[in-house]
Design an enzyme around this catalytic site. Structure first.
Site, PDB file in Angstrom:
ATOM      1  N   CYS A 113      -4.813 -20.843  -0.651  1.00  0.00           N
ATOM      2  CA  CYS A 113      -3.585 -21.529  -0.217  1.00  0.00           C
ATOM      3  C   CYS A 113      -2.396 -20.562  -0.206  1.00  0.00           C
ATOM      4  CB  CYS A 113      -3.306 -22.698  -1.155  1.00  0.00           C
ATOM      5  SG  CYS A 113      -1.851 -23.657  -0.635  1.00  0.00           S
TER       6      CYS A 113
ATOM      7  N   CYS B 155       2.735 -22.362  -5.878  1.00  0.00           N
ATOM      8  CA  CYS B 155       2.833 -23.319  -6.992  1.00  0.00           C
ATOM      9  C   CYS B 155       2.321 -22.619  -8.265  1.00  0.00           C
ATOM     10  CB  CYS B 155       1.992 -24.557  -6.691  1.00  0.00           C
ATOM     11  SG  CYS B 155       2.348 -25.231  -5.048  1.00  0.00           S
TER      12      CYS B 155
ATOM     13  N   CYS C 283      -1.076 -23.466  -9.997  1.00  0.00           N
ATOM     14  CA  CYS C 283      -2.277 -23.825  -9.226  1.00  0.00           C
ATOM     15  C   CYS C 283      -3.300 -22.702  -9.100  1.00  0.00           C
ATOM     16  CB  CYS C 283      -1.880 -24.310  -7.839  1.00  0.00           C
ATOM     17  SG  CYS C 283      -3.320 -24.924  -6.921  1.00  0.00           S
TER      18      CYS C 283
ATOM     19  N   CYS D 217     -10.924 -39.511  -3.543  1.00  0.00           N
ATOM     20  CA  CYS D 217      -9.751 -38.720  -3.153  1.00  0.00           C
ATOM     21  C   CYS D 217     -10.198 -37.333  -2.722  1.00  0.00           C
ATOM     22  CB  CYS D 217      -8.791 -38.551  -4.331  1.00  0.00           C
ATOM     23  SG  CYS D 217      -8.418 -40.082  -5.170  1.00  0.00           S
TER      24      CYS D 217
ATOM     25  N   CYS E 153      -8.374 -41.757  -0.267  1.00  0.00           N
ATOM     26  CA  CYS E 153      -7.096 -41.082  -0.427  1.00  0.00           C
ATOM     27  C   CYS E 153      -7.298 -39.626  -0.029  1.00  0.00           C
ATOM     28  CB  CYS E 153      -6.654 -41.184  -1.895  1.00  0.00           C
ATOM     29  SG  CYS E 153      -5.127 -40.298  -2.264  1.00  0.00           S
TER      30      CYS E 153
ATOM     31  N   CYS F 132       0.620 -42.159  -3.088  1.00  0.00           N
ATOM     32  CA  CYS F 132       0.200 -41.738  -4.421  1.00  0.00           C
ATOM     33  C   CYS F 132       1.081 -40.542  -4.756  1.00  0.00           C
ATOM     34  CB  CYS F 132      -1.280 -41.343  -4.389  1.00  0.00           C
ATOM     35  SG  CYS F 132      -1.836 -40.580  -5.928  1.00  0.00           S
TER      36      CYS F 132
ATOM     37  N   ARG G 296      -1.867 -43.304 -13.393  1.00  0.00           N
ATOM     38  CA  ARG G 296      -3.151 -42.621 -13.600  1.00  0.00           C
ATOM     39  C   ARG G 296      -3.036 -41.505 -14.638  1.00  0.00           C
ATOM     40  NH1 ARG G 296      -4.507 -41.084  -8.460  1.00  0.00           N
ATOM     41  NH2 ARG G 296      -5.218 -43.222  -8.241  1.00  0.00           N
TER      42      ARG G 296
HETATM   43  N1  SAM Z   1      -2.200 -28.609  -1.375  1.00  0.00           N
HETATM   44  C1  SAM Z   1      -1.823 -29.956  -1.438  1.00  0.00           C
HETATM   45  C2  SAM Z   1      -0.512 -30.178  -2.162  1.00  0.00           C
HETATM   46  O1  SAM Z   1      -0.134 -29.371  -2.972  1.00  0.00           O
HETATM   47  O2  SAM Z   1       0.107 -31.209  -1.902  1.00  0.00           O
HETATM   48  C3  SAM Z   1      -2.883 -30.856  -2.056  1.00  0.00           C
HETATM   49  C4  SAM Z   1      -3.723 -30.336  -3.208  1.00  0.00           C
HETATM   50  S1  SAM Z   1      -2.839 -29.956  -4.721  1.00  0.00           S
HETATM   51  C5  SAM Z   1      -4.074 -29.171  -5.677  1.00  0.00           C
HETATM   52  C6  SAM Z   1      -2.593 -31.570  -5.474  1.00  0.00           C
HETATM   53  C7  SAM Z   1      -1.857 -31.657  -6.757  1.00  0.00           C
HETATM   54  O3  SAM Z   1      -2.657 -31.209  -7.827  1.00  0.00           O
HETATM   55  C8  SAM Z   1      -0.580 -30.857  -6.912  1.00  0.00           C
HETATM   56  O4  SAM Z   1       0.512 -31.462  -6.308  1.00  0.00           O
HETATM   57  C9  SAM Z   1      -0.408 -30.832  -8.430  1.00  0.00           C
HETATM   58  O5  SAM Z   1       0.407 -31.911  -8.836  1.00  0.00           O
HETATM   59  C10 SAM Z   1      -1.832 -31.004  -8.948  1.00  0.00           C
HETATM   60  N2  SAM Z   1      -2.296 -29.792  -9.651  1.00  0.00           N
HETATM   61  C11 SAM Z   1      -2.644 -28.620  -9.099  1.00  0.00           C
HETATM   62  N3  SAM Z   1      -3.006 -27.719 -10.031  1.00  0.00           N
HETATM   63  C12 SAM Z   1      -2.875 -28.341 -11.229  1.00  0.00           C
HETATM   64  C13 SAM Z   1      -3.097 -27.926 -12.581  1.00  0.00           C
HETATM   65  N4  SAM Z   1      -3.495 -26.688 -12.880  1.00  0.00           N
HETATM   66  N5  SAM Z   1      -2.876 -28.822 -13.564  1.00  0.00           N
HETATM   67  C14 SAM Z   1      -2.467 -30.076 -13.251  1.00  0.00           C
HETATM   68  N6  SAM Z   1      -2.241 -30.521 -12.004  1.00  0.00           N
HETATM   69  C15 SAM Z   1      -2.431 -29.664 -10.998  1.00  0.00           C
HETATM   70 FE1  SF4 Z   2      -1.566 -24.948  -2.480  1.00  0.00          FE
HETATM   71 FE2  SF4 Z   2      -2.210 -25.535  -4.983  1.00  0.00          FE
HETATM   72 FE3  SF4 Z   2       0.328 -25.661  -4.209  1.00  0.00          FE
HETATM   73 FE4  SF4 Z   2      -1.444 -27.481  -3.275  1.00  0.00          FE
HETATM   74  S1  SF4 Z   2      -0.781 -27.232  -5.398  1.00  0.00           S
HETATM   75  S2  SF4 Z   2       0.121 -26.375  -2.106  1.00  0.00           S
HETATM   76  S3  SF4 Z   2      -3.292 -26.201  -3.167  1.00  0.00           S
HETATM   77  S4  SF4 Z   2      -0.937 -23.813  -4.276  1.00  0.00           S
END
Ligand code: SAM
Ligand code: SF4
Ligand code: DTB
Length: 327
Positions: free
Chosen positions: A54, A58, A61, A98, A130, A190, A262
């Site tokens: 990606c 973030c 992530c 989901c 979802c 959500c 949740r």
């Molecule tokens: N890329 C898309 C986005 O960011 O909207 C969808 C997938 S992203 C992995 C979905 C959500 O997972 C993120 O918004 C975040 O809130 C949660 N998430 C990701 N990594 C995480 C982590 N290490 N611990 C807890 N929640 C996490």
């Molecule tokens: Fe990409 Fe992870 Fe951020 Fe979703 S949460 S936009 S998968 S970096």
């Protein structure tokens, strides 16, 4: 119902956080029982349909390409692979499925067409479907809605003030715009956040107040605890105290009485007793199945045993939103 409010001030939310625990828990339990059957828990199974690579930054992530987390980028799964996973999830008792993609935004084309087909096929299994695909425009959500999409997940993650310390490649307003697009297409929202990012209580207050001032409230509010992934900027730090986490759950329940709250990522770090308290305080949904997206989740057998021991039973899927005409 008449007690749904969308004008929560931060001072009001702070006052809830500061209540003595027995007072907070009494309020949360009353609200929960007035709007839900407190013996029911929604079981939602996650599938990572497109892992890693990606472009976003973030800082929590494991799927962000710029961090060295050991997560390999993969292609979008095939429809049949995902349908097979959904069939197993349903057989195991999940009512919601989901699908997450590590995309910054949805782009029109063959990959998105395939996701639309996944939604159609899984909706035909009578599961609540979802997806979480990053930023999306209204026409794109409409295509998913026409295929039977029940909900779109798009988290605000933290307070507006804290956001740019966690993510720099998009803004809070970008997130709010996508949520608006989802609403306009008539798909349920959500939307929740993450605790344990190094945020202050004020940030948790800011996140929950922002969610509770959305009109309507998100139908589903995932409260994730940060799962620390090696290689990410947040790989080390202090975890949030259990009671502060429980307060966050209780306040979310009070602010958004009709929503599903949740216990999302981070349950592997919670004891059975901690989870039982969260259910008492109004949590009524969990991610169910051995994996989240890239990290572990409790064993399904252990979760079923926990629910059994507490006398809780799985919630059935909501009736299908829209008919899913064959194409
Ligand atoms: N890329 C898309 C986005 O960011 O909207 C969808 C997938 S992203 C992995 C979905 C959500 O997972 C993120 O918004 C975040 O809130 C949660 N998430 C990701 N990594 C995480 C982590 N290490 N611990 C807890 N929640 C996490
Ligand atoms: Fe990409 Fe992870 Fe951020 Fe979703 S949460 S936009 S998968 S970096
Ligand atoms: C949400 O709020 N939490 C889920 C889901 N929506 C997509 C994702 C949790 C991801 C945890 C880290 C991982 O497994 O990669």
């Amino acid at each position: 119902m008449s007690d749904l409010r969308h004008d929560w001030s931060r001072d009001e939310v702070r006052a809830l956080f500061e209540l003595p625990f027995p007072e907070l828990s009494r309020l949360a339990q009353n609200v929960h029982a007035a709007h839900h059957d407190p013996t029911k828990v929604q079981l939602a199974t996650l599938s990572n349909i497109k892992t890693g690579g990606c472009p976003e930054d973030c800082s929590y992530c494991p799927q962000a390409a710029r961090y060295h987390t050991g997560v390999e980028a993969s292609e979008l799964l095939e429809v049949r692979q995902v349908v097979a996973q959904a069939e197993i999830a349903k057989a195991n008792g999940a009512s919601r499925f989901c699908m997450g993609a590590a995309w910054r935004r949805v782009k029109d084309g063959r990959q998105f067409d395939r996701v639309v087909e996944m939604v159609r096929a899984i909706s035909d299994l009578d599961l609540e479907v979802c997806v979480t695909l990053g930023m999306i425009d209204e026409d794109q959500v409409q295509r998913l809605a026409d295929a039977g999409l029940h909900a779109y997940n798009h988290n605000l993650d933290t307070s507006p003030e804290h956001y740019d310390q966690i993510i720099s490649t998009r803004t809070y307003d970008d997130r709010l715009q996508t949520l608006d697009n989802v609403r306009k297409a008539g798909v349920t929202v959500c939307c929740g956040g993450i605790v344990g990012l190094g945020e202050t209580r004020d940030d948790r207050i800011g996140l929950l107040a922002t969610l509770a001032c959305l009109k309507p409230h998100p139908e589903s509010v995932p409260i994730n605890q940060l799962v620390r992934a090696p290689g990410t900027p947040l790989e080390s730090g202090d975890d949030i105290d259990l009671f502060e986490y429980l307060r966050t759950i209780a306040v979310a329940r009070i602010l958004m009485p009709a929503s599903m709250v949740r216990l999302a990522a981070g349950r592997t770090g919670l004891s059975r007793e901690g989870q039982a308290l969260a259910f008492l305080l109004g949590a009524n949904s969990i991610f169910y199945g051995e994996r989240l997206l890239t990290t572990p989740n409790p064993d399904a057998d252990d979760d079923r045993a926990l629910l059994d021991d507490l006398g809780l039973t799985p919630l059935e899927a909501a009736p299908r939103r829209v008919p899913s005409p064959a194409k």
